[in-house]
Structures are given as C-alpha cells and as structure tokens.
Design a protein around this motif. Structure first.
Motif, PDB file in Angstrom:
ATOM      1  N   THR A  52      16.837   1.305  55.647  1.00 53.50           N
ATOM      2  CA  THR A  52      18.191   1.727  55.274  1.00 53.50           C
ATOM      3  C   THR A  52      18.234   3.249  55.229  1.00 53.50           C
ATOM      4  OG1 THR A  52      17.748   1.831  52.898  1.00 53.50           O
ATOM      5  CG2 THR A  52      18.382  -0.323  53.805  1.00 53.50           C
ATOM      6  N   PRO A  53      19.410   3.835  55.058  1.00 57.78           N
ATOM      7  CA  PRO A  53      19.457   5.292  54.888  1.00 57.78           C
ATOM      8  C   PRO A  53      18.733   5.775  53.639  1.00 57.78           C
ATOM      9  CG  PRO A  53      21.624   4.421  55.473  1.00 57.78           C
ATOM     10  CD  PRO A  53      20.754   3.244  55.191  1.00 57.78           C
ATOM     11  N   TRP A  54      18.459   4.887  52.693  1.00 57.43           N
ATOM     12  CA  TRP A  54      17.823   5.285  51.434  1.00 57.43           C
ATOM     13  C   TRP A  54      16.303   5.222  51.483  1.00 57.43           C
ATOM     14  CZ3 TRP A  54      21.399   0.875  50.172  1.00 57.43           C
ATOM     15  CH2 TRP A  54      22.721   1.320  50.067  1.00 57.43           C
ATOM     16  N   ALA A  55      15.758   4.316  52.280  1.00 56.54           N
ATOM     17  CA  ALA A  55      14.302   4.140  52.334  1.00 56.54           C
ATOM     18  C   ALA A  55      13.949   3.349  53.584  1.00 56.54           C
ATOM     19  CB  ALA A  55      13.800   3.423  51.085  1.00 56.54           C
ATOM     20  N   GLY A  56      12.662   3.372  53.921  1.00 58.34           N
ATOM     21  CA  GLY A  56      12.200   2.603  55.061  1.00 58.34           C
ATOM     22  C   GLY A  56      12.143   1.124  54.739  1.00 58.34           C
ATOM     23  N   ALA A  57      11.716   0.345  55.727  1.00 63.31           N
ATOM     24  CA  ALA A  57      11.597  -1.095  55.539  1.00 63.31           C
ATOM     25  C   ALA A  57      10.567  -1.404  54.457  1.00 63.31           C
ATOM     26  CB  ALA A  57      11.217  -1.764  56.855  1.00 63.31           C
ATOM     27  N   ALA A  58      10.766  -2.514  53.763  1.00 65.14           N
ATOM     28  CA  ALA A  58       9.881  -2.957  52.686  1.00 65.14           C
ATOM     29  C   ALA A  58       9.602  -1.827  51.694  1.00 65.14           C
ATOM     30  CB  ALA A  58       8.579  -3.502  53.260  1.00 65.14           C
ATOM     31  N   PRO A  59      10.635  -1.300  51.045  1.00 60.06           N
ATOM     32  CA  PRO A  59      10.437  -0.179  50.126  1.00 60.06           C
ATOM     33  C   PRO A  59       9.602  -0.573  48.922  1.00 60.06           C
ATOM     34  CG  PRO A  59      12.622  -1.093  49.850  1.00 60.06           C
ATOM     35  CD  PRO A  59      12.031  -1.768  51.056  1.00 60.06           C
ATOM     36  N   SER A  60       9.027   0.431  48.283  1.00 62.56           N
ATOM     37  CA  SER A  60       8.291   0.195  47.040  1.00 62.56           C
ATOM     38  C   SER A  60       9.263  -0.149  45.916  1.00 62.56           C
ATOM     39  CB  SER A  60       7.495   1.443  46.662  1.00 62.56           C
ATOM     40  OG  SER A  60       8.381   2.517  46.337  1.00 62.56           O
ATOM     41  N   TYR A  61       8.714  -0.655  44.824  1.00 68.05           N
ATOM     42  CA  TYR A  61       9.578  -0.999  43.685  1.00 68.05           C
ATOM     43  C   TYR A  61      10.363   0.214  43.188  1.00 68.05           C
ATOM     44  CZ  TYR A  61      11.033  -2.298  38.979  1.00 68.05           C
ATOM     45  OH  TYR A  61      11.776  -2.508  37.842  1.00 68.05           O
ATOM     46  N   SER A  99      21.185 -11.685  47.939  1.00 68.64           N
ATOM     47  CA  SER A  99      22.446 -11.631  48.678  1.00 68.64           C
ATOM     48  C   SER A  99      23.165 -10.300  48.569  1.00 68.64           C
ATOM     49  CB  SER A  99      23.394 -12.746  48.193  1.00 68.64           C
ATOM     50  OG  SER A  99      22.805 -14.007  48.348  1.00 68.64           O
ATOM     51  N   LEU A 100      22.981  -9.582  47.436  1.00 68.46           N
ATOM     52  CA  LEU A 100      23.751  -8.370  47.204  1.00 68.46           C
ATOM     53  C   LEU A 100      22.884  -7.121  47.147  1.00 68.46           C
ATOM     54  CD1 LEU A 100      26.349  -9.685  44.599  1.00 68.46           C
ATOM     55  CD2 LEU A 100      26.630  -9.361  47.047  1.00 68.46           C
ATOM     56  N   TRP A 101      21.809  -7.151  46.360  1.00 74.78           N
ATOM     57  CA  TRP A 101      20.977  -5.937  46.292  1.00 74.78           C
ATOM     58  C   TRP A 101      20.291  -5.669  47.629  1.00 74.78           C
ATOM     59  CZ3 TRP A 101      21.252  -2.495  42.460  1.00 74.78           C
ATOM     60  CH2 TRP A 101      20.332  -1.444  42.464  1.00 74.78           C
ATOM     61  N   ARG A 102      19.835  -6.719  48.291  1.00 73.74           N
ATOM     62  CA  ARG A 102      19.228  -6.567  49.622  1.00 73.74           C
ATOM     63  C   ARG A 102      20.324  -6.218  50.619  1.00 73.74           C
ATOM     64  NH1 ARG A 102      17.908 -10.161  54.172  1.00 73.74           N
ATOM     65  NH2 ARG A 102      19.309 -11.649  53.157  1.00 73.74           N
ATOM     66  N   LEU A 103      20.182  -5.109  51.275  1.00 74.34           N
ATOM     67  CA  LEU A 103      21.154  -4.673  52.282  1.00 74.34           C
ATOM     68  C   LEU A 103      20.673  -5.093  53.660  1.00 74.34           C
ATOM     69  CD1 LEU A 103      23.645  -3.079  53.230  1.00 74.34           C
ATOM     70  CD2 LEU A 103      22.198  -1.030  53.258  1.00 74.34           C
ATOM     71  N   GLN A 153      13.363  -6.407  52.930  1.00 75.20           N
ATOM     72  CA  GLN A 153      14.399  -5.400  53.069  1.00 75.20           C
ATOM     73  C   GLN A 153      14.180  -4.579  54.342  1.00 75.20           C
ATOM     74  OE1 GLN A 153      17.333  -4.377  51.138  1.00 75.20           O
ATOM     75  NE2 GLN A 153      17.434  -3.469  53.179  1.00 75.20           N
ATOM     76  N   ALA A 154      15.194  -4.543  55.195  1.00 74.30           N
ATOM     77  CA  ALA A 154      15.119  -3.726  56.406  1.00 74.30           C
ATOM     78  C   ALA A 154      15.264  -2.252  56.044  1.00 74.30           C
ATOM     79  CB  ALA A 154      16.217  -4.146  57.372  1.00 74.30           C
TER      80      ALA A 154
END
Length: 410
Positions: free
Chosen positions: A44-53, A398-402, A41-42
C-alpha cells in the motif's frame, strides 16, 4: 488454603488488576488477529506487503494523517483543488492525540511505535474508567443484590474490550483517547463534579467530533436533578448555575475545532468544506446521506431500510436495560446516536463509531447476566464475547486490510 507464594485467584484481585488483565488479554487477542491478517496485506502507499505489526497499527488509514500532523503540523491554508473545492487534508483530524504523541517522538521513538503504544495505554485507562462508571450507576440505581450487580462492571469492560472494532484501541487512532474522555466526563456528571466536566469537555472537543452530543447529556442530567428535587433531593442554586455553565461550555467545545480551523486558515467554513471533501459533496448536508446510501444499497427498498434503521435506534433508546443505567448513560447513547444520524454519512466506519456508545455494552452485559443459574449466565457472557471476537476477525479482514487500489475505511 492457598500454597505459600501462590497467586490469589483472579476474583480476589483488586478491581483495577482484573480490568487490566481483561484489557491485556483482549489486546493480545486483537494483536494476534492483526498479525495474521497482515501476512495477507498487499503493498500500500503506507507500507510494503506483509507489514510488521507496528507498521500495520501505526501507519494505516487515519494513522497516516495523524502522523503527518504530529511530524509536520497542519497546512497554513486550506488545500484546494483545481475546481476550487477543498481537497482531503489534515484539518479534518483533531489535534489532541498527535500532540500527546509528539513528546515520544522527541525522545527518538518512531511514530509507528509511539502512537500505538500510547493508544494502547489510553485504551487501558479508558476501560478502568468504564468500570468505575458502570459501578457508580449500578450503585446509584435500584439493582437488586446478585450476580448482575456484582459482575456488571467487569463484564461490561470485557464486552467493550472485545467489540468488533476494538483493535482500533491499539492503533494510531483517537478512539482510545475519546473513550477515556467520554467515560470520564460521564463519571464526573454522575458524581456531580462539574468542575471536572468543565476541564474534560474542551479536551473532548479537541479529540473527536463528539462534544456536541455530550451537551444533550448535560441537559438530561440537569432535568433529572430538577425532577429529583420533588423527591427531596437537594439541588442548590450554585450547582444549578454550574450545570448551566457546563452545558454552555460543552456546546462551545463542540464548536471549538471548527472555529480554530476557520481562524487558522482564514476560511470560516474550512472545517465543513474539508469534511465535504470526504463525501464528494459541496457541503455537509444533514440526514440526506442516509437516503442516498440507502438508495445505493437497495434502490427502491430504501424507505424500508431506513424504517428498519429508525425502528432499531428507537428500540435501543427505549430498551429498559439501557434506561435502568440512569439518565446520564441513557442520555449519552441517545444523544450520540441522534448526532450520528444527523451529521454522519453512513458507512463502514459506523462499526468503529459505535465503540464510544459503551453504555449500550453495559445494557447487553446486563441482559447476559440476568438469567438464573451460573451456567446460563456464563454461556450468555461467553456468547457476547465470542460474537465480539468473531466480529473483530471480520472487521480486520474486511476493513482494516486494504485491497488496493481502494477499499472501505474501517
């Protein structure tokens, strides 16, 4: 003979323990998928790359809106753009789930821990009620004794728990709560516990925009009870009045949140205008979005695509295995599908919305359990679950990963 101290085989466990085991294994499988995909995961406005669970299931997509509601509340006025149209805002999202999370925030838990944890627990509770509902309709129907009758409730739970969008049952979304309330309402109707329905449908009306199709279920249930009077089944005047009252309250519950939004903002059409902000239209227009989306996807072949969709929905509603589950189960799938067709702008979220049509999963489970022979039944069930898990992998990737800057919503 079992060795002293050894656990009994799973098939000897109480029904609720079997359901919770299935729920736990399914959520663990989904968690593994989410963790693996999160590595790709790159930022995003919600979290940095490779976010935690916790970040991945608590902050992404609609979870950020529910967090805003839980922590800040709703805007006092309808947010408008420079053109006077409503902007995307928190009024589009229903209040019950973030309200339930607030006590956990008050004791110091961060949103990304509290909300997914609550959603996971509500999802497990929902699967317990799904099991009870399927068991109830099977007991009241003319199912012959055999593997399908014995195993259908638990296999249905497994199919629902491994639905392609089932990872949302452990995310900061309302699906867990909505599934619990829908299943509980249907179970109460089957058991003729109308007082419970009167308590449940207002909660459903504050959770998701799905209370209106429940009114169709009440209508189907009432007509079925009238029909059964001819066969000698009692339908006392008091219960007739309760069914009528239940239908009225269910209809009102479907309109409850739009009315609340209108009163809170001073704009009677605030909810509709907010929904329109997500569609890029001046308003919510029934049915037309299906034509527009079909033309966008296949241009001149749009009529053929829509005809295929219509045939598929009619085949689902006419499916004997679905009808065999009784009028309440059939009424929910038929009413919910019709409601989505009328009010929804079709898109990738349809996969997630289909999760609530769980009686269709029961019908599919019944088909898998129908063939003679234990091996054929086991292969059929394994195929259903395998398709669900494969669908989950595709859905999460495809969908959850932005992939910034924008993506299709899950």
């Amino acid at each position: 003979m079992r060795r002293p101290g050894a656990l009994p085989p799973v098939r000897a466990w109480p029904w609720w323990a079997q359901v919770l085991l299935v729920a736990a294994l399914a959520r663990l499988a989904s968690a593994v998928l989410l963790v693996l995909v999160a590595r790709h995961q790159a930022a995003t406005p919600w979290a940095g790359a490779a976010p935690s669970y916790p970040e991945y299931v608590g902050l992404f997509w609609d979870g950020s809106w529910y967090r805003e509601i839980a922590e800040l509340g709703y805007p006092e006025e309808l947010p408008l753009g420079a053109d006077g149209r409503a902007r995307q805002n928190a009024w589009a999202f229903f209040p019950l789930f973030p309200t339930l999370v607030r006590p956990l925030l008050a004791v110091g838990l961060p949103w990304q821990v509290a909300a997914p944890a609550l959603a996971t627990l509500l999802g497990a509770a929902a699967l317990l009620v799904v099991h009870r509902f399927v068991g109830e309709v099977v007991a009241r129907s003319r199912w012959a004794a055999g593997p399908a009758r014995r195993h259908l409730p638990l296999v249905t739970v497994a199919v629902v728990a491994t639905h392609p969008a089932a990872p949302v049952l452990q995310a900061a979304y309302t699906e867990s709560l909505a599934l619990l309330l829908v299943a509980a309402t249907l179970l109460a109707l089957v058991r003729h516990r109308y007082g419970a329905v009167l308590l449940l449908v207002p909660l459903l009306g504050l959770t998701r925009a799905v209370a209106l199709p429940m009114a169709f279920v009440v209508l189907v249930h009432g007509l079925d009870r009238v029909r059964r009077v001819r066969a000698g089944e009692p339908f006392p005047v008091r219960e007739r009045a309760l069914v009528a009252l239940t239908g009225a309250v269910t209809l009102a519950s479907g309109l409850l949140w739009p009315v609340v939004v209108g009163l809170a903002t001073g704009e009677p059409d605030a909810y509709a205008r907010t929904q329109a902000a997500w569609r890029g239209r001046d308003g919510v227009v029934p049915l037309l979005p299906w034509w527009d989306v079909a033309r966008y996807l296949v241009a001149g072949a749009a009529p053929l695509l829509l005809l295929g969709v219509a045939i598929g929905l009619l085949a689902l509603v006419a499916w004997p295995r679905l009808r065999r589950l009784g009028p309440v189960a059939w009424g929910w799938v038929a009413g919910y599908a019709a409601y989505l067709v009328v009010v929804l702008e079709p898109g990738t979220s349809l996969v997630r919305f289909s999760l609530l049509a769980f009686p269709a999963a029961a019908a599919a489970a019944g088909a898998a359990l129908a063939p003679p022979g234990r091996l054929r039944r086991a292969l059929g069930v394994a195929a259903l679950l395998g398709l669900g898990l494969a669908g989950q992998a595709l859905w999460v990737w495809s969908l959850w990963r932005l992939v910034p800057p924008s993506g299709w919503p899950p």
